[in-house]
Design a protein around this motif. Sequence first.
Motif, mmCIF file in Angstrom:
data_model
loop_
_atom_site.group_PDB
_atom_site.id
_atom_site.type_symbol
_atom_site.label_atom_id
_atom_site.label_comp_id
_atom_site.label_asym_id
_atom_site.label_seq_id
_atom_site.Cartn_x
_atom_site.Cartn_y
_atom_site.Cartn_z
ATOM 1 N N VAL A 39 0.855 -1.186 0.000
ATOM 2 C CA VAL A 39 0.000 0.000 0.000
ATOM 3 C C VAL A 39 0.892 1.237 0.000
ATOM 4 O O VAL A 39 1.988 1.240 0.574
ATOM 5 N N THR A 40 0.429 2.273 -0.658
ATOM 6 C CA THR A 40 1.211 3.498 -0.757
ATOM 7 C C THR A 40 0.295 4.655 -1.119
ATOM 8 O O THR A 40 -0.924 4.475 -1.255
ATOM 9 N N SER A 41 0.865 5.834 -1.261
ATOM 10 C CA SER A 41 0.139 7.026 -1.705
ATOM 11 C C SER A 41 0.961 7.720 -2.782
ATOM 12 O O SER A 41 2.186 7.562 -2.824
ATOM 13 N N PRO A 42 0.323 8.483 -3.669
ATOM 14 C CA PRO A 42 1.082 9.201 -4.689
ATOM 15 C C PRO A 42 2.121 10.120 -4.059
ATOM 16 O O PRO A 42 1.819 10.872 -3.133
ATOM 17 N N TYR A 43 3.354 10.012 -4.541
ATOM 18 C CA TYR A 43 4.466 10.804 -4.007
ATOM 19 C C TYR A 43 5.521 10.885 -5.092
ATOM 20 O O TYR A 43 6.608 10.340 -4.984
ATOM 21 N N GLU A 44 5.180 11.580 -6.175
ATOM 22 C CA GLU A 44 6.044 11.620 -7.356
ATOM 23 C C GLU A 44 7.382 12.312 -7.054
ATOM 24 O O GLU A 44 7.409 13.299 -6.323
ATOM 25 N N PRO A 45 8.467 11.786 -7.604
ATOM 26 C CA PRO A 45 8.572 10.685 -8.562
ATOM 27 C C PRO A 45 8.745 9.306 -7.914
ATOM 28 O O PRO A 45 8.923 8.329 -8.595
ATOM 29 N N PRO A 79 -4.661 6.465 1.851
ATOM 30 C CA PRO A 79 -4.051 7.558 2.614
ATOM 31 C C PRO A 79 -2.959 6.994 3.517
ATOM 32 O O PRO A 79 -3.019 5.837 3.953
ATOM 33 N N TRP A 80 -1.950 7.815 3.811
ATOM 34 C CA TRP A 80 -0.775 7.321 4.533
ATOM 35 C C TRP A 80 -1.121 6.603 5.827
ATOM 36 O O TRP A 80 -0.658 5.476 6.066
ATOM 37 N N LEU A 81 -1.914 7.228 6.688
ATOM 38 C CA LEU A 81 -2.200 6.624 7.986
ATOM 39 C C LEU A 81 -3.018 5.344 7.856
ATOM 40 O O LEU A 81 -2.779 4.367 8.574
ATOM 41 N N ARG A 82 -3.952 5.331 6.929
ATOM 42 C CA ARG A 82 -4.734 4.116 6.722
ATOM 43 C C ARG A 82 -3.835 2.990 6.221
ATOM 44 O O ARG A 82 -3.985 1.832 6.620
ATOM 45 N N GLY A 83 -2.909 3.332 5.329
ATOM 46 C CA GLY A 83 -1.972 2.333 4.828
ATOM 47 C C GLY A 83 -1.124 1.757 5.952
ATOM 48 O O GLY A 83 -0.885 0.538 6.008
ATOM 49 N N GLU A 84 -0.660 2.619 6.858
ATOM 50 C CA GLU A 84 0.110 2.137 8.004
ATOM 51 C C GLU A 84 -0.707 1.145 8.830
ATOM 52 O O GLU A 84 -0.197 0.103 9.269
ATOM 53 N N HIS A 85 -1.967 1.457 9.037
ATOM 54 C CA HIS A 85 -2.826 0.575 9.829
ATOM 55 C C HIS A 85 -3.027 -0.769 9.136
ATOM 56 O O HIS A 85 -3.049 -1.820 9.796
ATOM 57 N N THR A 95 4.441 -0.899 3.186
ATOM 58 C CA THR A 95 4.096 0.402 2.636
ATOM 59 C C THR A 95 5.386 1.168 2.373
ATOM 60 O O THR A 95 6.432 0.845 2.922
ATOM 61 N N PHE A 96 5.296 2.173 1.527
ATOM 62 C CA PHE A 96 6.505 2.913 1.128
ATOM 63 C C PHE A 96 6.103 4.250 0.529
ATOM 64 O O PHE A 96 4.960 4.419 0.124
ATOM 65 N N PRO A 97 7.077 5.197 0.466
ATOM 66 C CA PRO A 97 8.409 5.169 1.056
ATOM 67 C C PRO A 97 8.352 5.651 2.500
ATOM 68 O O PRO A 97 7.606 6.572 2.823
ATOM 69 N N TYR A 98 9.168 5.071 3.361
ATOM 70 C CA TYR A 98 9.172 5.432 4.778
ATOM 71 C C TYR A 98 10.599 5.517 5.312
ATOM 72 O O TYR A 98 11.492 4.785 4.885
#
Length: 270
Positions: A39-45, A79-85, A95-98
Amino acid sequence: MTSVKYLLLFITLCLGVCPGIKVWAVVSESDSSQSLVFVTSPYEPYVIDDEGRVSGIFPDIIRAAFRGSYIRPEFDFLPWLRGEHEVQAGKAFATFPYLKTKARVETFGFSGPIIYFFPKFFYNRSRFPDGFEWQTLADFKGYKIGGVRGYWYEQDFKDAGLTTSYVTSDRQNIEMLRIKRIDFTLIDELVGWNLIRKTAPSYLGTYAVAAKAESSSAFHLMISPDYPGGDKLTQLLNMGLKRIQQNGEYQEILERYHVPADYSVINQND
């Protein structure tokens, strides 16, 4: 015929000992492949949402690392927090990037380093026509910082007593900088300029960035502590990462996205 029976018995025993792992190259890829959820969120590139298709530096590296194995990476945007959960609950592998932080290491596992990043404070040129220099986070007291919920800097900003307004995306902060609703936002420099060119190209000259980077740590995949077979999958991932760094494919991916050489983790220590 006897040899076939022994082969089938061997496969059955392997699967019984390691139920989450399938044997390589025994049957066709379509029959033996195992999907692995990220799981992730858009974070170009680093992560690009191309009309639902996931691309970018991280997905390309992950696909390359697992190429030739039984693993078929699948990517979901959350979303970032939901992905973490989802990762913490074992519903997704990683999940990434972290970044590694003390709090995160207590809960999650991490891959080897994937790529360095250099977060910097962006601001509106008209707000600071003579530029802005800083040495410690205390220099930002009295200003309003735009942050993203779940990002690495939350505790540091809190400890420094900074006034921070949190939203769910860097894109929102870029817009709020433009209209002077905030004074600064902290984004990786590659991500920040990429986002500005994409969402506000006619206002490119409106933005500036403080020269000093907030940090220069490496990004990793943050891995679930409870995903079935997670330890073996992490080992397989790290082996794949070393392979593509050694055969040049890693560097080819960075060059594809015009990443400066100092972002590479090759011959550097995290």
